[in-house]
Design a protein around this motif. Structure first.
Motif: not given
Length: 410
Positions: A147-164
Motif C-alpha cells: 500500500l502506497a500512501d501519498f500525503r502530497d502529490g508527486w510530479a508537478g506538486s507544490h512540494v517538489v522542486h523541479e527546475p525544468g
C-alpha cells in the motif's frame, strides 16, 4: 517522531490505531537527523510499536553525524547553504529527492526483519517520494502486498522542486512505475488521488484525508477578555500572511473598538524568515507570534481559541488541503479561511462554522473579517457525522480495511 510538523502526525496516528484493527506495525525509519522541527510529544503515539532505525547517507543524517542537530526554520525555502544545495543542486543529482540515499540501509533492515518473521503487507508513506521507490523494490523482492500512501502529490506538486521539464518528466515516469506496481494507492485529497490514477486501474485508488485525533483535544477552553483568533501551522508562501496583516491594519484604522477586542496568535514556524518584521512594520500590537510548539501544545492553542485562521494560497494546478484544516474541524471552532485552494474550499463549504474569503485583496478580507467577528456562532449546529469522518481512529479502520482487502484477510 520525533520529527515534527503535520506530515508526521498522519503515519504516527496510523501506527497508534492499527493494532485496534488487527494489524501490528513495525516501523523502519532513519536514525536521528538534523530536524526541521523536533516534537517529542508525538513519540507517545508510536510508543507501542517496534521502531527500527537505520543509518542513511542523506544530507540531514550526515549533518546530524557532524553535530548539527537542528536546521533553521527558514532553511527550507529562502536562505542558507542548505537551502541552496537542496534547491539548486539536489534536483539535478538525486531523483526524486535526497532521501534516496537511505535506500541500501532500508533494504538491509527489511531483509533482516523478514528473515526473522513473516509480514503480511508493506506500507510506505510520502513525501519523501523516494520511499516509494524503496518500497517497490521491497515488495518485489519479498513478495509483499504493498500500500502506497501519498500525503502530497508527486510530479508537478507544490512540494517538489523541479527546475525544468526534464525533472518533471523523470518524476512522472517514476510516479507511474510506483502506482502501477502498488496493490493499493491512498491519497489525502481527491485531486492528489486523481493526479496519481492510471485509467486502467482505477479501482485500487483510495481517498483517506488527513484528520484529527480526539485524544488530543482533552482540555477545556479558558475564559479571557479578548476574542482570540489562532493560526496554527507553518508560515510559508502557501500560507502568505501579508494580506491578512494588511486587513488587520485596516481594521485598526477603521474599526478601532473591534480591533482592540481582537487578539491574533500565530503558532508555528516562520519559514519566510521575515514574518516578525511584517507585523512590526504595521504596528499590530494585538498580533502575538508564538513560534513553533509541539503538537500537543499547538492543539492547546486551538482548544483555547475563540476562532481559527486558515490561509491557503494555491496555484491553479494545486490540489492540496492543509492538514491543519482537519484539526480545525476537529476542534469544532469557527474558521476564518482566506483561500483560493478549490479542494480546501470545497471541504470547508460543508462545515457550517466556516467563512471562506476566496480573495487575497486586503479590503475584501477586512470586510469579511468584520462580519465574521460580529456573527453569533453559538447557535449553529454541526452534523456529528461530518466531523466523525475525519477521526483518525475511524480513518485507520478504513486503512485496515484496505490492507485486509489486498491481503485477502477476513
Amino acid at each position: 517522531p520525533p520529527l515534527g510538523l503535520g506530515g508526521t502526525q498522519r503515519i504516527a496516528k496510523f501506527v497508534k490505531y492499527l493494532p485496534h484493527f488487527g494489524w501490528r506495525p513495525t516501523v523502519v525509519t532513519v536514525k536521528p537527523i538534523a530536524y526541521w522541527a523536533l516534537d517529542e510529544s508525538l513519540l507517545r503515539d508510536v510508543a507501542g510499536a517496534r521502531v527500527v532505525r537505520t543509518e542513511s547517507l542523506d544530507p540531514q543524517r550526515l549533518m546530524m553525524r557532524l553535530g548539527k542537530e537542528r536546521l533553521p526554520a527558514s532553511a527550507g525555502s529562502n536562505g542558507g547553504l542548505f537551502s541552496m544545495i537542496n534547491r539548486k543542486i539536489m534536483p539535478y543529482v538525486l531523483t526524486p529527492d535526497s532521501k534516496i540515499m537511505w535506500r541500501p540501509f532500508a533494504l538491509a533492515a527489511v531483509k533482516h526483519l523478514i528473515k526473522e518473521e513473516r509480514f503480511d503487507a508493506l506500507l510506505t508513506t510520502s513525501p519523501p517520494h523516494s520511499v516509494h521507490l524503496i518500497g517497490r523494490t521491497i515488495a518485489r523482492r519479498h513478495g509483499l502486498k504493498w500500500l502506497a500512501d501519498f500525503r502530497d502529490g508527486w510530479a508537478g506538486s507544490h512540494v517538489v522542486h523541479e527546475p525544468g521539464r526534464r525533472q518533471f518528466e523523470r518524476n512522472l515516469r517514476l510516479q507511474q512505475k510506483v502506482v502501477r506496481a502498488a496493490d493499493a494507492v491512498v491519497a489525502v485529497s481527491p485531486g492528489i488521488r486523481d493526479s496519481l490514477r492510471l485509467p486502467a486501474e482505477s479501482e485500487k485508488y483510495h481517498l483517506l484525508t488527513n484528520g484529527f485525533d480526539p485524544d488530543d483535544f482533552q482540555t477545556e477552553k479558558r475564559d479571557n477578555a479578548f476574542f482570540t483568533l489562532v493560526y496554527s501551522g507553518t508560515i510559508n508562501k502557501f500560507a502568505d500572511p501579508e494580506p491578512f496583516l494588511e486587513a488587520l491594519r485596516l481594521l485598526q484604522q477603521r474599526r478601532p473598538g473591534l480591533h482592540q477586542k481582537l487578539r491574533v496568535q500565530f503558532v508555528g514556524y516562520d519559514t519566510l524568515g521575515f514574518f516578525a518584521a511584517m507585523v512590526r512594520s504595521r504596528n499590530l500590537g494585538n498580533v502575538q507570534i508564538v513560534g513553533h510548539k509541539t503538537h500537543a501544545e499547538s492543539v492547546n492553542y486551538l482548544v483555547h481559541a475563540d476562532a481559527l485562521l486558515l490561509i491557503a494560497r494555491a496555484r491553479e494546478s494545486d490540489t492540496f488541503i492543509p492538514g491543519k484544516t482537519f484539526e480545525y474541524i476537529g476542534a469544532q471552532k469557527p474558521v476564518f479561511a482566506i483561500s483560493n485552494s478549490k479542494q480546501t474550499n470545497d471541504l470547508l463549504s460543508n462545515y457550517p462554522l466556516a467563512t471562506i474569503v476566496d480573495s487575497f485583496h486586503p479590503e475584501h478580507i477586512f470586510n469579511r473579517l468584520g462580519e465574521f467577528l460580529a456573527r453569533d456562532w453559538h447557535s449553529i449546529i454541526i452534523d456529528a457525522s461530518f466531523i466523525r469522518q475525519f477521526n483518525r481512529r475511524v480513518q485507520t479502520e478504513q486503512l485496515a480495511g484496505i490492507l485486509n482487502s489486498i491481503t485477502q484477510r477476513k
